[in-house]
Scaffold this active site. Structure first.
Site, mmCIF file in Angstrom:
data_model
loop_
_atom_site.group_PDB
_atom_site.id
_atom_site.type_symbol
_atom_site.label_atom_id
_atom_site.label_comp_id
_atom_site.label_asym_id
_atom_site.label_seq_id
_atom_site.Cartn_x
_atom_site.Cartn_y
_atom_site.Cartn_z
ATOM 1 C CD1 TRP A 153 -2.229 -2.112 1.530
ATOM 2 C CD2 TRP A 153 -2.824 -1.640 0.309
ATOM 3 N NE1 TRP A 153 -3.232 -2.858 0.492
ATOM 4 C CE2 TRP A 153 -3.875 -1.914 -0.067
ATOM 5 C CE3 TRP A 153 -3.447 -0.341 -1.101
ATOM 6 C CZ2 TRP A 153 -5.065 -2.863 -1.181
ATOM 7 C CZ3 TRP A 153 -4.697 -0.506 -1.871
ATOM 8 C CH2 TRP A 153 -5.095 -1.711 -1.229
ATOM 9 C CE LYS A 211 -8.050 -2.047 3.471
ATOM 10 N NZ LYS A 211 -8.348 -3.399 2.872
ATOM 11 C CG ASP A 260 -3.251 3.908 4.719
ATOM 12 O OD1 ASP A 260 -4.676 3.301 5.582
ATOM 13 O OD2 ASP A 260 -2.594 3.846 3.538
#
Length: 363
Positions: A105, A200, A176
């Site tokens: 990511w 999530k 993040d």
């Protein structure tokens, strides 16, 4: 209905209490005669839902008053573009963005940000197979960089920052936190921006959360779309355009559920217990393997591999028979992955551990 445990990395498991409440309120929210999905985002009913969600989130994370909480769309990947569009304008051009590359990511973030600024990968764990976070002593940060971007939990690779970086200057840290926000106590004031997709550990896909320090607002590049200009969004209380109303509603129910559980500190203790239980089963012998340095192992997203990968399909089939779902690893790395977010009860982890032991032939 067969009882199952959903280990999906996202969209992920939600608390059953939340789903039950949403089902009960589906056709008529609090006597309004309307479903939340039908409400005007500017009407008093939804405004009360929105205000409660912001208030509860601020309380759960102890968000300081000089930070704005924004509800946006576009997901975490969208923010990879929206962040530089909002922040690089604070610096003389061409601006530089520093990154710590700890997995898939952060890698995507680097690629996207390079469209808008010079990118400096200040440290990377790629040569080590993304087995951990590079030591801060090896970071080569750019003096005067627009900001430092980190992904504090890599869902694909299973690497987690256990604390915020300690930097000597006034570097703005952008984090993040998509896959572990609200799972552990954090000091929001150590970050300039915290962002994440909700799907999530907060709620359904479609909602993106941004927590941004107020002094970072108002410097968006001219090419930044108005709907993604944090200053404009903040000035309109996330109502500049129609927000993802139902996703905000579900997130608000999750925030209420978290408060009933005792808040973030209580959930962190549960998450420590769940992760320790699962890692102990994976480490019991070499039948299963986890390649992440123990000090950087994620509590939320735990990848693992069978020593004999010819047994992968049999493992997944047996897991499905036992109601243990979504354990297949990401297509880019293979193997298995168990995501044990806040809403995963310890009974689900216990069931997975029992199956791990059974499949490995342990007594």
């Amino acid at each position: 209905m067969t009882h199952i445990y959903n280990f999906s990395a996202g969209p992920a498991v939600l608390p059953k209490e939340v789903l039950a409440q949403a089902a009960a309120e589906m056709l008529d929210w609090h006597g309004s005669g309307m479903s939340v999905m039908e409400m005007s985002h500017r009407g008093p009913e939804f405004i009360s839902i929105y205000q409660a969600a912001v208030r509860d989130l601020r309380e759960l994370l102890a968000v300081p008053e000089n930070y704005k909480i924004l509800f946006l769309q576009g997901g975490g990947l969208g923010q990879n573009a929206i962040i530089p569009l909002n922040l690089v304008g604070r610096k003389a051009q061409p601006a530089t963005i520093d990154f710590i590359h700890t997995g898939s990511w952060s890698g995507k973030s680097i690629k996207e940000a390079a469209k808008y600024a010079t990118v400096n990968v200040a440290a990377s764990a790629q040569e080590d197979g993304f087995a951990g976070v590079p030591p801060q002593s090896e970071w080569r940060l750019t003096p005067g960089a627009a900001y430092l971007h980190i992904c504090t939990n890599e869902t694909i690779d299973g690497v987690e920052f256990q604390c915020a970086p300690k930097l000597a200057d006034d570097t703005v840290i952008v984090a993040d936190m998509s896959s572990h926000i609200l799972s552990r106590v954090i000091d929001v004031s150590q970050y300039g921006v915290i962002f994440g997709g909700a799907q999530k550990n907060i709620g359904p896909a479609g909602l993106t959360l941004v927590i941004v320090r107020e002094d970072l607002l108002g410097s968006a590049l001219p090419i930044c779309p108005s709907a993604f200009d944090w200053g404009i969004v903040a000035a309109h209380e996330s109502m500049y355009n129609t927000p993802p109303t139902y996703a905000i509603y579900i997130a608000g129910l999750v925030f209420q559920w978290l408060k009933r559980q005792g808040g973030v500190a209580a959930l962190e203790q549960r998450n420590i217990e769940k992760a320790a239980l699962l890692y102990a089963a994976l480490d019991a012998d070499d039948f299963y393997q986890n390649h992440i340095a123990k000090e950087h192992r994620s509590r939320m997203t735990i990848p693992f591999f069978l020593r004999d990968e010819s047994k992968n399909e049999a493992f997944l089939a047996g897991a499905k028979q036992r109601g243990l779902l979504q354990l297949k690893g990401h297509k880019s790395v293979g193997g298995m992955r168990a995501s044990i977010y806040n809403a995963m009860p310890i009974e689900g982890v216990q069931a997975l551990v029992a199956y791990l032991n059974e499949f490995a032939g342990r007594k």
